[in-house]
Enzyme design. Structure first.
Site: not given
Ligand code: UD1
Ligand code: CA
Length: 457
Positions: A386, A155, A228, A140, A377, A12, A9, A16, A170
């Site tokens: 350059n 929840e 979060n 949860g 060297n 979202g 998942l 925050r 959970n």
């Protein structure tokens, strides 16, 4: 073997984080957190993975590429709704499906493997990965039957006073039988405090159908920490950093001070290499055996053969051959390739240049867009000019050439093999091999000039 798949998942927003970047793309030890989750799942032997994307979908796709399949969740209507979006990609699938959140970067392959194994041993329709927490607020809660199987997940916002006392939570990771998962998802309703389609409700639905729901408790709950905000991001970074340095030490790398050694995920370091304090090793850097790195080194996407020394220096997207030494205070910029047994010394900048085996640029030089052969060297203070303000030009120096101190090489220019350039020369024309080039004004001495001046004053 049954078929194994995973849904990650990642739709979202991550409000925050207060970030333009989608939350799951914030990095932990150099790797976007959702990629860490994907790596852990892949390492557990799961090939089929579907990322559910929504917020910042394009950016997430770009970061993950074609390593996973994608399902789009246009509106974030809840975790259950998110998993439902992946159903079309599982029509011909029959096996176990893991569901994990893209914001738990510390999850390990071992935990993923154990969850699948436990699920199978329990012959469960669904297994949730749980943790015991002293302060379970926000999560949860796991409601178990007296026989130990899981009745449901409630929840925090929907929990009764009594349910809120439950300390088993959970973690947001699950293993489902695919058929049962997708059929239960069809029965979800948003009749809850958040008005969302909760994935967690599928457990109660299946349980009520008489199926077994099991819960596997994780040993170290920190592993399933969800990120979060940026404070948790820093916490996860510190834990991951510790894990990385500990793994390297177990594999034979000496890290004198792990607290000040920052090594990205994916960096490879050979045995008997010693890392001194205040060293940062990033990206896809690979370091061979017997190297001495630091103190004060930063290596990004660098590739070092064995026995290389880098102290107080920066190396970006470049390769260093065996037994080469760099620093102190050297800056090797992208696209450079330094040969074996070479030296890039103090206060030297190298940009997009090749330096051959055994060649030395020991002090105070700028070498850009150059091809330097072997055993060359380069005297102190040599500069390749350059850039003319518009374009960049190349400098080529043949094998065995000797460039005197404080030489300016005005590119484009070539110095042949074995040539010698007198100190202080400004070289604007090619120098043939074995030639001596002197390009400086002649010195004239005026005898007794000082004493005469003193008399005049
Ligand atoms: C969820 C669990 C909760 C658990 C917690 C663990 C549910 C209903 N609750 O709560 O039991 O303790 O995780 O951290 O599942 N997402 C989507 N689309 C959506 C909603 C969420 O992709 O529509 C993704 C989020 O990006 C995130 C993950 O799902 O990666 C979890 O969502 P979040 O809203 O953080 O769930 P919690 O409220 O923390
Ligand atoms: Ca939520």
């Amino acid at each position: 073997m049954i078929q194994l798949g995973a849904v990650i998942l990642a739709a979202g927003k991550g409000t925050r984080m207060k970030s333009k970047l989608p939350k799951v793309l914030h990095k932990v030890c150099g790797r976007p957190m959702v990629l860490q989750v994907i790596e852990a799942v892949r390492a557990a032997g799961i090939e089929k993975m579907v990322a559910v994307v929504g917020h910042g979908a394009e950016e997430v796709r770009q970061a993950l590429g074609s390593t996973v399949e994608y399902a789009v969740q246009e509106q974030q209507l809840g975790t259950g709704h998110a998993v439902q979006q992946a159903e079309a990609l599982f029509v011909e699938f029959n096996g176990a499906v893991l569901v994990l959140c893209g914001d738990t970067p510390l999850v390990t392959r071992d935990t993923v493997s154990r969850l699948i194994q436990y699920h199978q041993e329990q012959r469960a329709a669904a297994t949730v990965l749980t943790a015991l927490m002293e302060e379970p607020a926000g999560y949860g809660r796991i409601v178990r039957h007296p026989n130990g199987t899981v009745a449901k997940i409630v929840e925090d916002k929907d929990a009764s006073e009594q349910e809120r006392q439950i300390k088993e939570i959970n973690t947001g990771a699950y293993c489902f039988n695919s058929g049962e998962l997708f059929s239960a998802l069809k029965n979800l309703t948003p009749a809850n405090a958040q008005g969302e389609y909760y994935l967690t409700d599928t457990l109660e639905i299946l349980q009520k159908q008489g199926k077994t729901i099991s819960g596997m408790v994780i040993q170290d709950p920190r592993e399933m920490m969800g990120i979060n905000d940026r404070l948790q991001l820093a916490e996860a970074e510190a834990m991951m950093r510790k894990r990385i340095t500990e793994n390297l030490m177990r594999e034979g790398v000496t890290i004198l001070d792990p607290a000040t050694t920052w090594i990205d995920q994916g960096v490879k370091i050979g045995a008997d290499t010693v890392i001194y304090p205040n060293t940062v090793i990033e990206g896809s850097t690979v370091i061979g055996e017997d190297c001495l790195i630091g103190p004060g080194a930063r290596l990004v996407d660098a590739s070092l053969e064995q026995g290389v020394e880098v102290q107080y220096s920066i190396v970006l997207e470049s390769t260093l051959g065996a037994q080469t030494t760099v620093g102190p205070y050297a800056y090797i910029r992208p696209g450079s390739s330094i040969g074996q047994g070479a030296k890039v010394g103090d206060f030297v900048e190298i940009k997009k240049s090749v330096i051959g085996n055994g060649s030395k640029v020991p002090h105070l030089s700028y070498i850009g867009d150059s091809f330097i052969g072997e055993q060359v060297n380069i005297g102190a203070g040599t500069i390749t000019c350059n850039y003319d303000g518009k374009n960049k030009y190349n400098t080529t120096i043949g094998d065995g050439a000797f460039v005197g101190s404080n030489t300016n090489l005005v590119a484009p220019v070539e110095v042949g093999p074995g040539a010698i350039i007198a100190a202080g020369s400004t070289i604007t024309k090619n120098v043939p091999g074995e030639a001596l080039a002197v390009a400086r004004s002649k010195q004239s001495n005026i005898d007794n000039w000082v004493s005469k001046k003193k008399k005049r004053d």
